[in-house]
Design a protein around this motif. Structure first.
Motif, short mmCIF file in Angstrom:
data_model
loop_
_atom_site.label_atom_id
_atom_site.label_comp_id
_atom_site.label_asym_id
_atom_site.label_seq_id
_atom_site.Cartn_x
_atom_site.Cartn_y
_atom_site.Cartn_z
N ILE A 37 9.16 9.74 22.98
CA ILE A 37 10.28 9.57 23.91
C ILE A 37 9.98 8.33 24.74
N THR A 38 10.88 7.35 24.67
CA THR A 38 10.60 6.09 25.36
C THR A 38 10.94 6.22 26.84
N VAL A 39 9.92 6.16 27.65
CA VAL A 39 10.12 6.29 29.09
C VAL A 39 8.92 5.62 29.77
N LYS A 73 20.96 14.46 27.31
CA LYS A 73 21.74 13.23 27.22
C LYS A 73 21.16 12.16 28.15
N GLY A 74 20.64 12.62 29.29
CA GLY A 74 20.02 11.67 30.24
C GLY A 74 18.74 11.06 29.71
N ILE A 75 18.00 11.84 28.92
CA ILE A 75 16.71 11.34 28.38
C ILE A 75 16.95 10.32 27.29
N SER A 76 17.93 10.61 26.42
CA SER A 76 18.05 9.76 25.24
C SER A 76 19.08 8.64 25.40
N LEU A 112 8.37 18.06 17.65
CA LEU A 112 8.05 16.84 18.42
C LEU A 112 9.22 16.43 19.30
N GLY A 113 8.92 15.65 20.32
CA GLY A 113 9.97 15.01 21.11
C GLY A 113 10.83 15.99 21.90
N ILE A 114 12.14 15.72 21.93
CA ILE A 114 13.04 16.52 22.77
C ILE A 114 13.08 18.00 22.36
N PRO A 115 13.12 18.32 21.04
CA PRO A 115 13.08 19.75 20.68
C PRO A 115 11.79 20.44 21.18
N HIS A 116 10.69 19.71 21.20
CA HIS A 116 9.43 20.24 21.69
C HIS A 116 9.53 20.52 23.20
N ILE A 127 1.77 22.54 34.48
CA ILE A 127 2.97 22.53 33.63
C ILE A 127 3.50 21.10 33.47
N VAL A 128 3.54 20.36 34.57
CA VAL A 128 4.04 18.98 34.52
C VAL A 128 3.14 18.13 33.61
N ASP A 129 1.83 18.34 33.68
CA ASP A 129 0.91 17.61 32.80
C ASP A 129 1.20 17.90 31.33
N GLN A 130 1.44 19.17 31.02
CA GLN A 130 1.71 19.53 29.62
C GLN A 130 3.04 18.92 29.16
N LEU A 131 4.04 18.96 30.04
CA LEU A 131 5.34 18.35 29.69
C LEU A 131 5.16 16.84 29.47
N ALA A 132 4.38 16.20 30.34
CA ALA A 132 4.15 14.75 30.21
C ALA A 132 3.45 14.43 28.89
N ASP A 133 2.55 15.32 28.51
CA ASP A 133 1.82 15.17 27.25
C ASP A 133 2.80 15.25 26.07
N ILE A 134 3.70 16.23 26.12
CA ILE A 134 4.71 16.37 25.07
C ILE A 134 5.59 15.12 25.00
N ILE A 135 5.96 14.60 26.16
CA ILE A 135 6.81 13.39 26.22
C ILE A 135 6.06 12.20 25.60
N ALA A 136 4.81 12.02 26.02
CA ALA A 136 4.04 10.87 25.55
C ALA A 136 3.79 10.93 24.03
N ARG A 137 3.48 12.13 23.54
CA ARG A 137 3.18 12.29 22.12
C ARG A 137 4.43 12.28 21.26
N GLY A 138 5.61 12.55 21.88
CA GLY A 138 6.82 12.81 21.10
C GLY A 138 7.67 11.59 20.85
#
Lengths: 192, 192
Positions: free
Chosen positions: B143-145, B189-192, B82-86, B130-141
């Motif tokens: 990650i506060t953004v 580091k920029g994400i978290s 989940l999250g950043i490792p994902h 690809i961007v949709d799948q990455l966004a999905d991983i971000i939303a589910r993981g």
């Protein structure tokens, strides 16, 4: 008969080559065309440059130094700005210069694009020059980091899409500036 | 005489085209060659694909979906991480797949590289996927953004050098993996 070759410098040959390339295009220009412009035999050119490829590399190196490195050196030495804003100004200038020449100097930019894939040493040197200047800005700007050169290289590579000539076709997109800002904001957060 | 054309599907044409490209190379393959393989007239092919360029786009789209999107979809749906490792696993897989096919499927990768610059719609769609799948991983993981899609796009663009086909010549460098790690660490580091 060939007295002039004694005093013919590499610089003169490169200037004549650039003129020739602009007139006939890269594909249609030959070493003989350059020799004709200079009024020497093509053997005289070959004494300085072993092939057309080497001549094109020479012109690309000169073009990169004058059009990209010289203005960047000015930004690097500018002491009115420091730290992250200095880094951003440097990288933004790199991007603006590349995007400007892709639009307004197509013949030379096209040559540079092709040389990029073939003349690894020349391009490695060009990148090393930029990375050194970025590392210098990092070290002088009070940005706390163990290895300024590593951070410099990382910033250069993470912004590849906006300054590497293979992406020139993407720079026409109206979103390109915003996309750079978004990448830069994330990198900036990563640095601080 | 041409009964078979009634039941000839786009899929069958694309499979025959891929065979033909692998046998003769992209430059030397013609619509007529593909028609011959299928035992139909070239008019039958033109009923489905208006030109050789359209046929090549069709093959590239199929190739991208099978070789890149399908395995990435698996990573995206993997709930063991989940999250950043994902995010990292997804982008690293994207990079490994591209680098693998650049080495081991040169003919098709070369075609994909050329299509990238010409078929904007096809490539825009591929990137959007690809961007949709990455966004999905971000939303589910967790990650506060504010905007997962914007962060997804930014991560995709900041890692361009490691997955865009124009950089295949740089992937042979022994430093390429380390350079990706360095870029990724900064982004993280920029994400978290």
């Amino acid at each position: 008969m060939e007295k002039s070759s004694d005093i013919l410098t590499k610089e003169q040959i490169l200037i004549a080559t650039e003129d020739t390339l602009r007139r006939f295009g890269v594909a249609k220009s030959s070493v003989t065309d350059v020799a004709k412009v200079l009024g020497v035999s093509h053997g005289t050119i070959y004494r300085h440059f072993k092939s057309k490829a080497e001549l094109l590399e020479g012109v690309t190196e000169k073009w990169l130094n004058e059009k990209i490195i010289d203005p960047l050196t000015e930004i690097c030495q500018d002491s009115s700005v420091l730290g992250i804003p200095h880094l951003k100004r440097y990288i933004q200038t790199l991007i603006e210069l590349k995007q400007y020449y892709a639009r307004d100097d197509e013949e030379m930019f096209g040559m540079y694009t092709r040389v990029t894939e073939q003349a690894a040493d020349l391009i490695d040197q060009h990148i090393a020059h930029i990375v050194d200047q970025l590392a210098d800005i990092i070290a002088r700007g009070g940005i706390t980091v163990d290895q300024p050169t590593q951070l410099a290289r990382t910033l250069f590579y993470a912004t590849t899409r906006f300054h590497h000539p293979a992406h020139a076709y993407e720079w026409k997109s109206p979103a390109i500036e915003r996309e750079f800002s978004e990448v830069w904001m994330l990198l900036e957060k990563g640095i601080s």
